[in-house]
Design an enzyme around this catalytic site. Structure first.
Site, short mmCIF file in Angstrom:
data_model
loop_
_atom_site.label_atom_id
_atom_site.label_comp_id
_atom_site.label_asym_id
_atom_site.label_seq_id
_atom_site.Cartn_x
_atom_site.Cartn_y
_atom_site.Cartn_z
CG ASP A 76 33.16 49.48 46.65
OD1 ASP A 76 32.32 50.29 47.06
OD2 ASP A 76 34.01 48.92 47.39
CG HIS A 99 41.78 43.42 43.27
ND1 HIS A 99 41.39 42.15 42.94
CD2 HIS A 99 42.67 43.80 42.31
CE1 HIS A 99 42.01 41.78 41.83
NE2 HIS A 99 42.80 42.78 41.42
CD GLU A 100 44.85 46.91 41.94
OE1 GLU A 100 45.97 46.38 41.80
OE2 GLU A 100 43.95 46.79 41.08
#
Length: 189
Positions: A118, A125-126
């Protein structure tokens, strides 16, 4: 005009009498203590102009962090201004190159997207790495920083309570104060 003067006078009398009419009007500060105003969020800017087809996913990932924490606010950089975070699209695996806390480069890699991961989860997240969070693999889908170990079916882009608390702690120090050292190596997911 006479009514305005009377109203202003009545308001002044009411404000002066308020503590005696309804009890204590404001909370008292203990002797010798000072009231602390809530700290303003540290603004961290990002430039997603190089994120190609992932630009809206990056904007959504930033918005998720803004909804989740108070100590830092991610904003698009003003035109012509250098951003703290540069976001780029490439054909590799998603990764972050953190600099000092709140800065670095994020790559939204098409390899993971092509495998079915996704894009909003990848972006969130990054950005979490840039905010000082490490990978926590393997991990459940409820952990944003579990990254790809949660599997392709995981679309959760939200940090859990522990991840939120860690970012709040990272950004609780005043600007210029000593802050946790962020890894300078590439964080690949």
């Amino acid at each position: 005009m006479h009514v305005r003067i009377l109203s202003a006078g009545a308001a002044a009398v009411l404000l002066a009498a308020l503590p005696t009419l309804g009890g204590q009007a404001v909370a008292a500060t203990p002797t010798g203590a000072t009231a602390l105003a809530p700290a303003a969020a540290r603004v961290v800017t990002y430039d997603a102009s190089g994120a190609a087809e992932f630009r809206s996913a990056v904007d959504r990932g930033a918005a998720i962090w803004n909804e989740s924490v108070d100590g830092v606010e991610l904003r698009p950089a003003a035109s012509g201004r250098r951003a703290d975070i540069r976001v780029l699209a490439d054909n590799g695996w998603p990764r972050a190159l953190p600099g000092p806390l709140g800065s670095g480069t994020v790559y939204i890699g098409r390899q993971a997207v092509n495998q079915g991961y996704d894009t909003v989860r990848i972006s969130s997240h990054e950005l979490g790495h840039i905010l000082g969070l490490p990978d926590r693999k393997p991990g459940p889908c409820s952990s944003l920083m579990s990254g790809s170990s949660a599997g392709v079916s995981c679309t959760n882009p939200y940090p859990n309570a522990a991840e939120k608390a860690e970012v709040e702690e990272n950004f609780s120090a005043p600007v210029g104060a000593s802050v946790p050292v962020v890894r300078s190596a590439t964080v690949g997911d």
